[in-house]
Design a protein around this motif. Sequence first.
Motif, short mmCIF file in Angstrom:
data_model
loop_
_atom_site.label_atom_id
_atom_site.label_comp_id
_atom_site.label_asym_id
_atom_site.label_seq_id
_atom_site.Cartn_x
_atom_site.Cartn_y
_atom_site.Cartn_z
N MET A 73 24.41 -27.22 -23.09
CA MET A 73 25.25 -28.23 -23.73
C MET A 73 26.70 -27.74 -23.77
O MET A 73 27.63 -28.49 -23.47
CB MET A 73 24.74 -28.52 -25.14
N CYS A 74 26.88 -26.49 -24.11
CA CYS A 74 28.22 -25.90 -24.16
C CYS A 74 28.89 -26.00 -22.79
O CYS A 74 30.04 -26.42 -22.66
CB CYS A 74 28.12 -24.45 -24.63
N ASN A 75 28.16 -25.63 -21.75
CA ASN A 75 28.70 -25.70 -20.39
C ASN A 75 29.03 -27.12 -19.97
O ASN A 75 30.07 -27.38 -19.34
CB ASN A 75 27.73 -25.06 -19.39
N ALA A 76 28.18 -28.07 -20.32
CA ALA A 76 28.43 -29.48 -19.99
C ALA A 76 29.67 -29.99 -20.72
O ALA A 76 30.50 -30.71 -20.13
CB ALA A 76 27.21 -30.33 -20.32
N LEU A 77 29.82 -29.64 -21.99
CA LEU A 77 30.99 -30.07 -22.76
C LEU A 77 32.28 -29.49 -22.18
O LEU A 77 33.29 -30.19 -22.04
CB LEU A 77 30.84 -29.67 -24.23
N LYS A 78 32.26 -28.23 -21.80
CA LYS A 78 33.43 -27.61 -21.18
C LYS A 78 33.75 -28.29 -19.85
O LYS A 78 34.92 -28.53 -19.54
CB LYS A 78 33.22 -26.11 -20.98
N GLY A 79 32.72 -28.62 -19.08
CA GLY A 79 32.93 -29.32 -17.81
C GLY A 79 33.55 -30.68 -18.01
O GLY A 79 34.43 -31.11 -17.25
N SER A 80 33.11 -31.38 -19.03
CA SER A 80 33.67 -32.69 -19.36
C SER A 80 35.16 -32.57 -19.69
O SER A 80 35.98 -33.35 -19.20
CB SER A 80 32.90 -33.29 -20.54
N ALA A 81 35.50 -31.60 -20.49
CA ALA A 81 36.91 -31.39 -20.85
C ALA A 81 37.73 -31.02 -19.61
O ALA A 81 38.86 -31.49 -19.46
CB ALA A 81 37.02 -30.30 -21.92
N ARG A 82 37.16 -30.21 -18.72
CA ARG A 82 37.87 -29.85 -17.48
C ARG A 82 38.13 -31.07 -16.60
O ARG A 82 39.13 -31.13 -15.89
CB ARG A 82 37.08 -28.81 -16.68
N ARG A 83 37.21 -32.06 -16.65
CA ARG A 83 37.39 -33.30 -15.87
C ARG A 83 38.35 -34.27 -16.58
O ARG A 83 38.52 -35.40 -16.16
CB ARG A 83 36.03 -33.99 -15.66
N LYS A 84 38.94 -33.83 -17.67
CA LYS A 84 39.91 -34.63 -18.44
C LYS A 84 39.28 -35.80 -19.18
O LYS A 84 39.97 -36.77 -19.51
CB LYS A 84 41.07 -35.11 -17.56
#
Length: 185
Positions: free
Chosen positions: A77-88
Motif C-alpha cells: 500500500m505504501c509503495n502504491a501510494l508513493k507511485g500515485s504521488a509520483r504520477r502527480k
Amino acid sequence: MRRAELTEGEEARPHANVSRLFVGITAAAGAVQFGDLGGWLRATMTSRQTQEVAVKMIQFAELIVFLSCFTFDLEEMCNALKGSARRKVPTYVVADRRHAHSGTTQRMLSRIQDLKDNGVKVFLSNGEFGGIQHSKTLRVDGLAICGSTNWTTSSRANTELSLLIELNREGFRAWESFTTKLVDG
C-alpha cells in the motif's frame, strides 16, 4: 433496489478501469444500488481481498487517492501510494495522531514518514469528538472502500469485511463532507 451486472470490458461510471479491479474477487456477484444513499455496492471483500483491490485501485488512480486509517504499515500500500504521488495524482492519507506516535503498529511512523518524503500529503487526526480516528476507508476517483480492514500486514489474517462502492452524486457529496472532517480533526 435495482440490480445491475458489470460485464467484462464495460466502462463503469465514473471510473473507466473499474472492470479490471474485479478480477479475482469472487464475492462480486453484481451491483446493488443504494439510491439516494451514495452509490452502488460492487463487492464485499475479505481483508486480503480488500488490501489487494485497494493496491490495484491506487495503481489505476487518475484523479484522487484518499486513504484514512487507524493503523498502517502495509508495504504494498505504501509503495502504491508513493507511485500515485509520483504520477502527480493528488494523494492523501489521514491517520490517527495518537496511534501513529505511540501505538502498537511498529512500522507505522516510519511508513508515514516515507509517504511524506515521497510527496503524499499526510494528516494526523484526532477523532471528530476527541476520540480516535478509527475509520478505514479509501477513495480512488469514483470508487470507495469502507469497512473494518486495517491497512496492516497482520490484518490479512483477520476476519474483516469491507465494501467496494461506486459513488454517485450523493456519495461524492458525503465523501467530501467526511474527508473535510477528518482533515480538520
